[in-house]
Design a protein around this motif. Structure first.
Motif, PDB file in Angstrom:
ATOM      1  N   GLU A   7       0.809  -1.232   0.000  1.00 43.49           N
ATOM      2  CA  GLU A   7       0.000   0.000   0.000  1.00 43.49           C
ATOM      3  C   GLU A   7       0.840   1.279   0.000  1.00 43.49           C
ATOM      4  O   GLU A   7       0.376   2.347   0.407  1.00 43.49           O
ATOM      5  N   SER A   8       2.076   1.169  -0.453  1.00 38.27           N
ATOM      6  CA  SER A   8       2.908   2.371  -0.604  1.00 38.27           C
ATOM      7  C   SER A   8       2.328   3.262  -1.694  1.00 38.27           C
ATOM      8  O   SER A   8       1.805   2.777  -2.709  1.00 38.27           O
ATOM      9  N   LYS A   9       2.432   4.554  -1.474  1.00 41.09           N
ATOM     10  CA  LYS A   9       1.962   5.515  -2.474  1.00 41.09           C
ATOM     11  C   LYS A   9       3.115   5.840  -3.419  1.00 41.09           C
ATOM     12  O   LYS A   9       4.163   6.340  -2.994  1.00 41.09           O
ATOM     13  N   ILE A  10       2.895   5.538  -4.705  1.00 42.25           N
ATOM     14  CA  ILE A  10       3.939   5.656  -5.722  1.00 42.25           C
ATOM     15  C   ILE A  10       3.584   6.788  -6.677  1.00 42.25           C
ATOM     16  O   ILE A  10       2.545   6.741  -7.348  1.00 42.25           O
ATOM     17  N   LEU A  11       4.423   7.813  -6.736  1.00 40.87           N
ATOM     18  CA  LEU A  11       4.190   8.921  -7.656  1.00 40.87           C
ATOM     19  C   LEU A  11       4.735   8.561  -9.033  1.00 40.87           C
ATOM     20  O   LEU A  11       5.917   8.217  -9.181  1.00 40.87           O
ATOM     21  N   ILE A  12       3.876   8.643 -10.028  1.00 38.69           N
ATOM     22  CA  ILE A  12       4.240   8.326 -11.412  1.00 38.69           C
ATOM     23  C   ILE A  12       4.321   9.623 -12.194  1.00 38.69           C
ATOM     24  O   ILE A  12       3.331  10.343 -12.329  1.00 38.69           O
ATOM     25  N   THR A  13       5.503   9.930 -12.707  1.00 35.27           N
ATOM     26  CA  THR A  13       5.753  11.234 -13.332  1.00 35.27           C
ATOM     27  C   THR A  13       5.841  11.180 -14.854  1.00 35.27           C
ATOM     28  O   THR A  13       5.967  12.232 -15.488  1.00 35.27           O
ATOM     29  N   ARG A  14       5.777  10.001 -15.430  1.00 38.33           N
ATOM     30  CA  ARG A  14       5.938   9.900 -16.887  1.00 38.33           C
ATOM     31  C   ARG A  14       4.705  10.444 -17.610  1.00 38.33           C
ATOM     32  O   ARG A  14       3.697  10.752 -16.989  1.00 38.33           O
ATOM     33  N   GLY A  15       4.796  10.554 -18.935  1.00 35.01           N
ATOM     34  CA  GLY A  15       3.708  11.096 -19.730  1.00 35.01           C
ATOM     35  C   GLY A  15       2.410  10.326 -19.546  1.00 35.01           C
ATOM     36  O   GLY A  15       2.414   9.128 -19.224  1.00 35.01           O
ATOM     37  N   ALA A  16       1.298  10.997 -19.742  1.00 33.68           N
ATOM     38  CA  ALA A  16      -0.016  10.423 -19.455  1.00 33.68           C
ATOM     39  C   ALA A  16      -0.281   9.136 -20.224  1.00 33.68           C
ATOM     40  O   ALA A  16      -0.879   8.194 -19.699  1.00 33.68           O
ATOM     41  N   LYS A  17       0.170   9.064 -21.464  1.00 34.76           N
ATOM     42  CA  LYS A  17      -0.107   7.895 -22.292  1.00 34.76           C
ATOM     43  C   LYS A  17       0.506   6.633 -21.700  1.00 34.76           C
ATOM     44  O   LYS A  17      -0.080   5.552 -21.757  1.00 34.76           O
ATOM     45  N   LYS A 180       3.421  18.920  -0.717  1.00 33.08           N
ATOM     46  CA  LYS A 180       3.141  19.599   0.557  1.00 33.08           C
ATOM     47  C   LYS A 180       2.453  18.673   1.556  1.00 33.08           C
ATOM     48  O   LYS A 180       2.689  18.737   2.766  1.00 33.08           O
ATOM     49  N   LYS A 181       1.593  17.785   1.053  1.00 30.03           N
ATOM     50  CA  LYS A 181       0.891  16.848   1.935  1.00 30.03           C
ATOM     51  C   LYS A 181       1.832  15.802   2.523  1.00 30.03           C
ATOM     52  O   LYS A 181       1.515  15.186   3.535  1.00 30.03           O
ATOM     53  N   ASN A 182       2.962  15.590   1.860  1.00 32.35           N
ATOM     54  CA  ASN A 182       4.004  14.686   2.372  1.00 32.35           C
ATOM     55  C   ASN A 182       3.491  13.260   2.572  1.00 32.35           C
ATOM     56  O   ASN A 182       3.832  12.587   3.543  1.00 32.35           O
ATOM     57  N   GLU A 183       2.671  12.799   1.621  1.00 34.15           N
ATOM     58  CA  GLU A 183       2.098  11.459   1.747  1.00 34.15           C
ATOM     59  C   GLU A 183       2.690  10.463   0.756  1.00 34.15           C
ATOM     60  O   GLU A 183       2.373   9.278   0.803  1.00 34.15           O
ATOM     61  N   ILE A 184       3.540  10.942  -0.125  1.00 27.57           N
ATOM     62  CA  ILE A 184       4.139  10.064  -1.126  1.00 27.57           C
ATOM     63  C   ILE A 184       5.271   9.260  -0.496  1.00 27.57           C
ATOM     64  O   ILE A 184       6.088   9.793   0.251  1.00 27.57           O
ATOM     65  N   ASP A 185       5.326   7.958  -0.818  1.00 23.89           N
ATOM     66  CA  ASP A 185       6.396   7.103  -0.297  1.00 23.89           C
ATOM     67  C   ASP A 185       7.563   6.983  -1.273  1.00 23.89           C
ATOM     68  O   ASP A 185       8.729   6.997  -0.861  1.00 23.89           O
ATOM     69  N   PHE A 186       7.255   6.838  -2.557  1.00 21.65           N
ATOM     70  CA  PHE A 186       8.296   6.683  -3.576  1.00 21.65           C
ATOM     71  C   PHE A 186       7.943   7.543  -4.788  1.00 21.65           C
ATOM     72  O   PHE A 186       6.777   7.626  -5.179  1.00 21.65           O
ATOM     73  N   ILE A 187       8.953   8.160  -5.372  1.00 17.85           N
ATOM     74  CA  ILE A 187       8.773   8.982  -6.572  1.00 17.85           C
ATOM     75  C   ILE A 187       9.559   8.338  -7.699  1.00 17.85           C
ATOM     76  O   ILE A 187      10.753   8.067  -7.560  1.00 17.85           O
ATOM     77  N   THR A 188       8.889   8.069  -8.815  1.00 23.81           N
ATOM     78  CA  THR A 188       9.528   7.343  -9.913  1.00 23.81           C
ATOM     79  C   THR A 188       9.981   8.284 -11.026  1.00 23.81           C
ATOM     80  O   THR A 188       9.269   9.226 -11.390  1.00 23.81           O
ATOM     81  N   PHE A 189      11.157   7.999 -11.553  1.00 27.04           N
ATOM     82  CA  PHE A 189      11.696   8.694 -12.726  1.00 27.04           C
ATOM     83  C   PHE A 189      11.977   7.650 -13.800  1.00 27.04           C
ATOM     84  O   PHE A 189      12.773   6.731 -13.589  1.00 27.04           O
ATOM     85  N   THR A 190      11.346   7.787 -14.957  1.00 25.81           N
ATOM     86  CA  THR A 190      11.529   6.802 -16.024  1.00 25.81           C
ATOM     87  C   THR A 190      12.370   7.324 -17.185  1.00 25.81           C
ATOM     88  O   THR A 190      12.490   6.651 -18.204  1.00 25.81           O
ATOM     89  N   HIS A 209      12.296   8.649  -1.259  1.00 26.61           N
ATOM     90  CA  HIS A 209      13.002   7.636  -2.027  1.00 26.61           C
ATOM     91  C   HIS A 209      12.648   7.831  -3.495  1.00 26.61           C
ATOM     92  O   HIS A 209      11.473   7.786  -3.870  1.00 26.61           O
ATOM     93  N   TYR A 210      13.651   8.044  -4.309  1.00 21.86           N
ATOM     94  CA  TYR A 210      13.464   8.266  -5.744  1.00 21.86           C
ATOM     95  C   TYR A 210      13.912   7.012  -6.481  1.00 21.86           C
ATOM     96  O   TYR A 210      15.022   6.518  -6.267  1.00 21.86           O
ATOM     97  N   VAL A 211      13.044   6.530  -7.364  1.00 18.63           N
ATOM     98  CA  VAL A 211      13.296   5.273  -8.061  1.00 18.63           C
ATOM     99  C   VAL A 211      13.559   5.574  -9.537  1.00 18.63           C
ATOM    100  O   VAL A 211      12.697   6.120 -10.235  1.00 18.63           O
TER     101      VAL A 211
END
Length: 253
Positions: A7-17, A180-190, A209-211
């Motif tokens: 249940e970790s919150k994973i931020l996905i930063t890549r393009g929408a497609k 700002k909410k500080n709820e993200i556990d991992f941030i992904t860079f593709t 943690h940046y992946v």
């Protein structure tokens, strides 16, 4: 042990497609994906050098370093009503790009053992150094590794830019609200571009943690001063999520 994101919150930063496919994988592994597409990918509607397209028969190889390149190249082929590729061999930087080619009915003859342009250049030049000319399919932010190495070894090549990558500034407010909410556990860079877009838009770089999908992306993150980096040995999104799972298990163990 089966991978789990717990249940970790994973931020996905890549393009929408491409984000949805990664989100689906996160959900399947018990994580919570949060999509904030920091990039826009757009195919070029016209070829800057249409002469290249009309003379594809002169190339022995066509190189693809992303699935975006495959999709946008095929769109241009269809626009110019070109079909004759049966005598050309294809090189793909990795399995995702390979699958994109297969989706259009083409099978690559060369894939490097490690999925980045540096290894791709080195291994191709070792085995096929006299097999030119080569056509490099690129985007506007593609690295210059292949052109540089091919020039150094005097391998004949041309470049065709088929897509553009730009920063999606519409996502800036959403990104900063989440940070700002500080709820993200991992941030992904593709890709290195996702790192650059994040640095450009984030008002504060949080200690998270940046992946990174691979060493090229990792190096760009290091150049910006990121410290807590997780990078898998195999450069795929599946391996990224496996690396996150491994990290969680080590921490909880």
């Amino acid at each position: 042990m089966e991978p789990s994101l717990h249940e970790s919150k994973i931020l996905i930063t890549r393009g929408a497609k491409q984000a949805k496919a990664l989100s689906d994988k996160v959900i399947a592994l018990g994580g919570i994906p949060i999509e904030v597409p920091l990039l826009r990918i757009s195919c070029k509607e016209e070829a800057e050098n249409s002469q290249i397209l009309h003379n594809l028969h002169r190339y022995k190889w066509i190189f693809f370093t992303s699935s975006n390149g495959v999709d946008c190249f095929i769109q241009l082929m269809e626009k110019y009503h070109l079909e004759n590729l049966q005598d050309i061999k294809f090189a793909a930087v990795g399995h995702k790009t390979e699958q994109a080619l297969k989706d259009y009915g083409y099978v690559p003859s060369f894939i490097p053992s490690i999925y980045n342009a540096d290894v791709m250049a080195a291994e191709f030049l070792k085995d096929f150094k006299d097999e030119g000319p080569v056509l490099l399919i690129r985007g506007n932010r593609s690295r210059d590794v292949l052109p540089t190495e091919f020039s150094k070894h005097e391998l004949s090549f041309d470049v065709l830019e088929v897509y553009e990558t730009s920063f999606n500034y519409d996502a800036k407010d959403q990104l900063n609200e989440l940070l700002k909410k500080n709820e993200i556990d991992f941030i992904t860079f593709t890709s290195p571009s996702t790192v650059e877009a994040f640095v450009e838009m984030a008002e504060v770089i949080p200690e998270k943690h940046y992946v990174c999908i691979g060493t090229t992306t990792e190096q760009r993150a290091l150049e910006f001063g990121f410290k807590s980096l997780i990078t898998p040995q195999e450069f795929t999104t599946d391996s990224m999520l496996q690396a996150i799972s491994n990290y969680i298990n080590r921490k909880e163990g």
